[in-house]
Scaffold this active site. Structure first.
Site, PDB file in Angstrom:
ATOM      1  CG  ASP A 203      -1.888   1.137   1.282  1.00  0.00           C
ATOM      2  OD1 ASP A 203      -1.646   2.149   0.607  1.00  0.00           O
ATOM      3  OD2 ASP A 203      -2.903   1.021   2.007  1.00  0.00           O
ATOM      4  CE  LYS A 229      -3.427   9.112   3.124  1.00  0.00           C
ATOM      5  NZ  LYS A 229      -4.653   8.482   2.591  1.00  0.00           N
TER       6      LYS A 229
END
Length: 423
Positions: A203, A229
């Site tokens: 991830d 993000k």
């Protein structure tokens, strides 16, 4: 170092001009880009163009004329450049959680196929206790769905490599830990897993756009990550999924290895055949119709990162986090603040995190002063440094603001005690 030194560093910063590419509120120091990236100035115009011209005027013709249908692949190819992958190994689709389900299921199916040939059935998914909860939930749900002895085993951050054994089917890890910023050695763990006959799912939610990643060099298997993000794609931006070319070929004989079989993952979606036949490419890891508005915004966000280059961003990230850590420890040691992020920058992502027994109200008091970081239960003050728009003087001023909040104890005010729905 003092504030004047930081001003000088900002003036000499080779990334200085990139800050102007973002809309940032006056009087705010934004240290939460590891949770939601800032808004690129070009995003609004691009989304308006998609809405007003491509959708408003082009209507359904824009699936071809504006190449909407190719957008998941085109944005995926850009992200591939940031994570060390081939352009045809990455595609944008769905959310990180959904993509994790897809690749974890595919990895387990590959291991099952190997077991049938070798007779060494593996059913253990190995992860760390501190992994992001949604990753653990997805693994728990998939193990329950598959049954037949599939289990999720959890160990400590530093225990992963030693825990990989002949029962391990898949190692599932977040490269940079969401809570404290600790970073795994991706190549070393991938190599250790392969030596033991296991596959790895990474991830990259807190890595992509902030930390150099070389998936193909490391012979990685699968990876997922989000777009909102460090990639600055906006709230809820589409995620991405990476599958190594060799596994795409190996999965060709397993139509439902990626079990969320949707029409855009079909080899001929517009033939509308009743029987599913997966695409031979990364397209099989898509499911349904992509959100074009969201992808258009993500496309702009990814361009802001590519314009700077990950290596330059990483160098500044290390400098920013080191400066902040040094100043917080120098100024706040007497107030019960404890560093929980790795001190060694080679083991730290682009965030600096501290433990404090009253972390939540301290962070709320800090936000009220215009320094936006965030809180992670139970006691973590988390500060994310997005080098595209965070300055050295911001790091200095944020450390001084934290000192003032702690020294004044104004975090004890009732105004800072009540958590909202999102903390």
């Amino acid at each position: 170092m003092n504030r004047a030194d930081c001003v000088v560093r900002d003036e000499a910063d080779p990334l200085r001009a990139h800050r102007t590419a973002f809309t940032l509120p006056d009087g705010v120091i934004y240290l939460d880009g590891n949770s939601l990236g800032a808004l690129p100035r070009a995003t609004g115009a691009r989304v308006r163009e998609v809405v007003e011209r491509e959708w408003g005027e082009g209507l359904i013709r824009s699936w071809n004329d504006a190449r909407w249908i190719d957008l998941p692949r085109r944005v995926g190819a850009k992200i591939a450049r940031l994570i060390g992958a081939r352009s045809d190994e990455v595609i944008c689709a769905d959310s990180t959680s959904l993509n994790l389900f897809k690749v974890l299921a595919a990895a387990l199916r590959l291991q099952s196929a190997r077991a049938r040939a070798a007779g060494d059935e593996r059913r253990v998914i190995l992860s760390e206790r501190g992994n992001f909860p949604t990753d653990l939930y997805v693994a728990q749900g998939l193990a329950d769905l598959l049954g037949a002895g599939h289990t999720l085993t959890l160990v400590g951050f530093d225990e992963v490599a030693d825990a990989i054994d002949e029962q391990t089917a898949v190692v599932m890890l977040t490269h940079v830990n969401f809570r404290d910023g600790a970073m795994h050695d991706l190549p070393a763990i991938t190599r250790r897993a392969h030596d033991a006959g296991a596959l790895v799912v990474w991830d990259l939610a807190h890595s992509a756009g902030a930390v150099p990643v070389a998936l193909d060099v490391a012979s990685a298997d699968f990876a997922v990550g989000c777009g909102y993000k460090y990639l600055n794609g906006g709230p809820g931006a589409p995620a991405f999924v990476y599958v190594a070319e060799r596994h795409l070929a190996a999965l060709a004989s397993e139509p439902f290895a990626q079990p969320l079989a949707g029409w855009l993952g079909h080899q001929a979606p517009f033939a509308f055949e009743p029987k599913y036949a997966p695409a031979a490419s990364i397209d099989r890891f898509t499911v349904g119709t992509p959100s074009i508005l969201a992808l258009a915004a993500l496309d702009v966000g990814v361009d802001t990162v590519l314009a700077a280059g990950v290596d330059a961003l990483r160098a500044k990230s290390i400098a920013l986090t080191t400066l902040f850590i040094d100043e917080v420890e120098r100024q706040c040691a007497a107030f019960g603040v404890e560093l929980v992020s790795p001190r060694d920058p080679a083991r730290r992502g682009s965030q600096a995190c501290f433990r404090h027994p009253h972390a939540f109200p301290v962070m709320q008091a800090l936000i009220a002063r215009g320094v936006i970081g965030d809180f992670r239960a139970p006691d973590i003050l988390r500060f994310g440094f997005a080098p595209l728009y965070v300055r050295y003087v911001d790091a200095w001023d944020a450390a001084m603001a934290l000192t003032e909040v702690l020294a004044s104890a104004n975090w004890k005010s009732s105004a800072f005690q009540q958590p909202g729905a999102v903390t």
